[in-house]
Scaffold this motif. Structure first.
Motif, mmCIF file in Angstrom:
data_model
loop_
_atom_site.group_PDB
_atom_site.id
_atom_site.type_symbol
_atom_site.label_atom_id
_atom_site.label_comp_id
_atom_site.label_asym_id
_atom_site.label_seq_id
_atom_site.Cartn_x
_atom_site.Cartn_y
_atom_site.Cartn_z
ATOM 1 N N HIS A 67 0.968 -1.422 -0.009
ATOM 2 C CA HIS A 67 -0.001 -0.364 -0.006
ATOM 3 C C HIS A 67 0.858 1.511 -0.024
ATOM 4 C CE1 HIS A 67 -3.200 2.771 0.928
ATOM 5 N NE2 HIS A 67 -2.868 3.093 1.544
ATOM 6 N N ARG A 68 1.862 1.619 0.806
ATOM 7 C CA ARG A 68 2.865 2.838 0.960
ATOM 8 C C ARG A 68 3.504 2.811 -0.386
ATOM 9 N NH1 ARG A 68 8.107 2.543 2.210
ATOM 10 N NH2 ARG A 68 8.972 4.450 2.815
ATOM 11 N N ALA A 69 4.042 1.400 -1.159
ATOM 12 C CA ALA A 69 4.531 1.551 -2.492
ATOM 13 C C ALA A 69 3.603 2.168 -3.777
ATOM 14 C CB ALA A 69 5.333 0.411 -2.548
ATOM 15 N N TRP A 70 2.530 1.918 -3.326
ATOM 16 C CA TRP A 70 1.273 2.555 -3.833
ATOM 17 C C TRP A 70 1.757 4.204 -4.120
ATOM 18 C CZ3 TRP A 70 -1.448 1.490 -8.543
ATOM 19 C CH2 TRP A 70 -2.357 2.086 -8.933
ATOM 20 N N GLU A 71 1.019 4.553 -2.793
ATOM 21 C CA GLU A 71 0.810 5.417 -2.647
ATOM 22 C C GLU A 71 1.630 6.588 -2.643
ATOM 23 O OE1 GLU A 71 -1.775 7.350 -1.147
ATOM 24 O OE2 GLU A 71 -2.559 5.070 -1.381
ATOM 25 N N VAL A 72 3.306 6.085 -2.746
ATOM 26 C CA VAL A 72 4.397 6.565 -3.342
ATOM 27 C C VAL A 72 4.693 6.689 -5.024
ATOM 28 C CG1 VAL A 72 6.834 7.183 -3.780
ATOM 29 C CG2 VAL A 72 6.224 6.386 -1.255
ATOM 30 N N ALA A 73 4.573 5.560 -5.512
ATOM 31 C CA ALA A 73 4.406 6.124 -7.327
ATOM 32 C C ALA A 73 2.890 6.645 -7.664
ATOM 33 C CB ALA A 73 3.777 4.018 -7.904
ATOM 34 N N ALA A 74 1.463 6.415 -6.599
ATOM 35 C CA ALA A 74 0.449 7.794 -7.299
ATOM 36 C C ALA A 74 0.806 8.810 -7.828
ATOM 37 C CB ALA A 74 -0.633 6.683 -6.957
ATOM 38 N N ALA A 75 2.136 9.168 -6.407
ATOM 39 C CA ALA A 75 2.600 10.797 -6.789
ATOM 40 C C ALA A 75 2.780 11.240 -7.571
ATOM 41 C CB ALA A 75 2.319 10.699 -5.012
ATOM 42 N N VAL A 76 3.261 10.362 -8.390
ATOM 43 C CA VAL A 76 4.540 10.591 -8.841
ATOM 44 C C VAL A 76 3.496 11.978 -10.167
ATOM 45 C CG1 VAL A 76 5.668 10.426 -11.234
ATOM 46 C CG2 VAL A 76 5.842 8.891 -8.730
ATOM 47 N N PRO A 77 3.580 13.023 -10.408
ATOM 48 C CA PRO A 77 3.106 13.671 -11.451
ATOM 49 C C PRO A 77 3.318 13.419 -12.629
ATOM 50 C CG PRO A 77 4.720 14.727 -10.526
ATOM 51 C CD PRO A 77 5.004 13.708 -9.869
ATOM 52 N N ASP A 78 2.588 14.090 -14.050
ATOM 53 C CA ASP A 78 2.526 12.758 -15.188
ATOM 54 C C ASP A 78 3.241 14.269 -15.755
ATOM 55 O OD1 ASP A 78 1.368 11.749 -17.619
ATOM 56 O OD2 ASP A 78 1.193 14.358 -18.491
ATOM 57 N N PRO A 79 4.676 13.989 -16.321
ATOM 58 C CA PRO A 79 4.851 15.189 -17.298
ATOM 59 C C PRO A 79 4.773 15.978 -18.297
ATOM 60 C CG PRO A 79 6.207 12.666 -17.878
ATOM 61 C CD PRO A 79 4.822 12.453 -17.300
ATOM 62 N N GLU A 80 3.766 15.544 -18.369
ATOM 63 C CA GLU A 80 2.732 16.571 -19.459
ATOM 64 C C GLU A 80 1.774 17.519 -19.518
ATOM 65 O OE1 GLU A 80 2.323 13.692 -22.664
ATOM 66 O OE2 GLU A 80 4.213 14.624 -23.917
ATOM 67 N N LEU A 81 1.388 16.560 -17.983
ATOM 68 C CA LEU A 81 0.671 17.003 -17.807
ATOM 69 C C LEU A 81 0.203 17.592 -16.318
ATOM 70 C CD1 LEU A 81 -2.896 15.338 -19.653
ATOM 71 C CD2 LEU A 81 -2.149 17.397 -19.792
ATOM 72 N N PRO A 82 1.323 17.900 -15.319
ATOM 73 C CA PRO A 82 2.052 17.913 -13.912
ATOM 74 C C PRO A 82 0.775 18.399 -13.261
ATOM 75 C CG PRO A 82 3.037 20.301 -15.193
ATOM 76 C CD PRO A 82 2.005 19.068 -16.380
ATOM 77 N N MET A 83 -0.140 19.272 -13.456
ATOM 78 C CA MET A 83 -1.167 18.690 -12.578
ATOM 79 C C MET A 83 -2.406 17.402 -11.766
ATOM 80 S SD MET A 83 -2.815 19.126 -15.488
ATOM 81 C CE MET A 83 -2.083 20.659 -16.233
ATOM 82 N N LEU A 84 -1.895 16.692 -12.576
ATOM 83 C CA LEU A 84 -2.149 15.158 -12.414
ATOM 84 C C LEU A 84 -1.219 14.597 -12.217
ATOM 85 C CD1 LEU A 84 -4.314 14.490 -15.982
ATOM 86 C CD2 LEU A 84 -5.446 15.728 -13.615
ATOM 87 N N THR A 85 -1.727 13.486 -11.296
ATOM 88 C CA THR A 85 -0.293 12.190 -11.166
ATOM 89 C C THR A 85 -1.051 11.103 -11.645
ATOM 90 O OG1 THR A 85 -2.329 11.270 -9.689
ATOM 91 C CG2 THR A 85 -0.902 12.697 -8.122
#
Length: 164
Positions: free
Chosen positions: A7-25
């Motif tokens: 769950h912690r690993a998911w939370e970390v990866a899920a918070a990565v911003p999209d490089p083309e749409l940085p307002m989105l994870t």
């Protein structure tokens, strides 16, 4: 069974911003497909918005770097093309963030599992003023997943995420 470490690993990866749409994870965009942790090793799967997406390498590097910074020394990021990404995977929060950033989000359920190659068949509201009196200027926008639109009411141009 999902462990606390997974769950912690998911939370970390899920918070990565999209490089083309940085307002989105990556989770908001529905690109992060899965994250698993086993004996300290983490495997994350990403599904790009389309198979030729030039941001895939950057997304993978960002997920890898964030997971390693969070204390996971063994990380593997894999590409998942099946099932393919669909604009229906964008979360409600992601659609809200797109609209707040002035980008018209695709309608939920509009893709319905079918690839539609023609023009949009429903009203697209302007993310600036909310008017449904808009027109598509070009099927090709600043990235392959966007089209260029204009509002006839406020005259502002805006990007729109295509339904895929």
């Amino acid at each position: 069974m999902v462990t606390a470490a997974a769950h912690r690993a998911w939370e970390v990866a899920a918070a990565v911003p999209d490089p083309e749409l940085p307002m989105l994870t990556l989770a908001d965009l529905g690109v992060l497909a899965d994250v698993r942790e086993e004996a300290g090793a983490v495997t994350a799967w990403i599904t790009p918005t389309y198979s030729g997406c030039p941001a895939v390498a950057e997304m993978a590097a960002d997920v890898d770097a964030r997971l390693r910074a969070a204390g996971y020394p063994r990380v593997e990021v894999r590409l998942r093309l099946d099932p393919p990404w669909s604009s229906d995977l964008i979360s409600a929060e992601g659609r809200r963030k797109l609209a707040e950033a002035g980008i018209a989000p695709p309608q939920p359920g509009a893709a319905a599992g079918l690839l539609r190659l023609g023009p949009t068949r429903h009203a697209v509201s302007c993310p600036q003023c909310g008017s449904p009196d808009t027109e598509e200027l070009s099927r090709f926008g600043s990235t392959a997943c966007k089209a260029l639109w204009r509002c006839r009411a406020c005259r502002e141009p805006f990007d729109r995420i295509k339904e895929i």
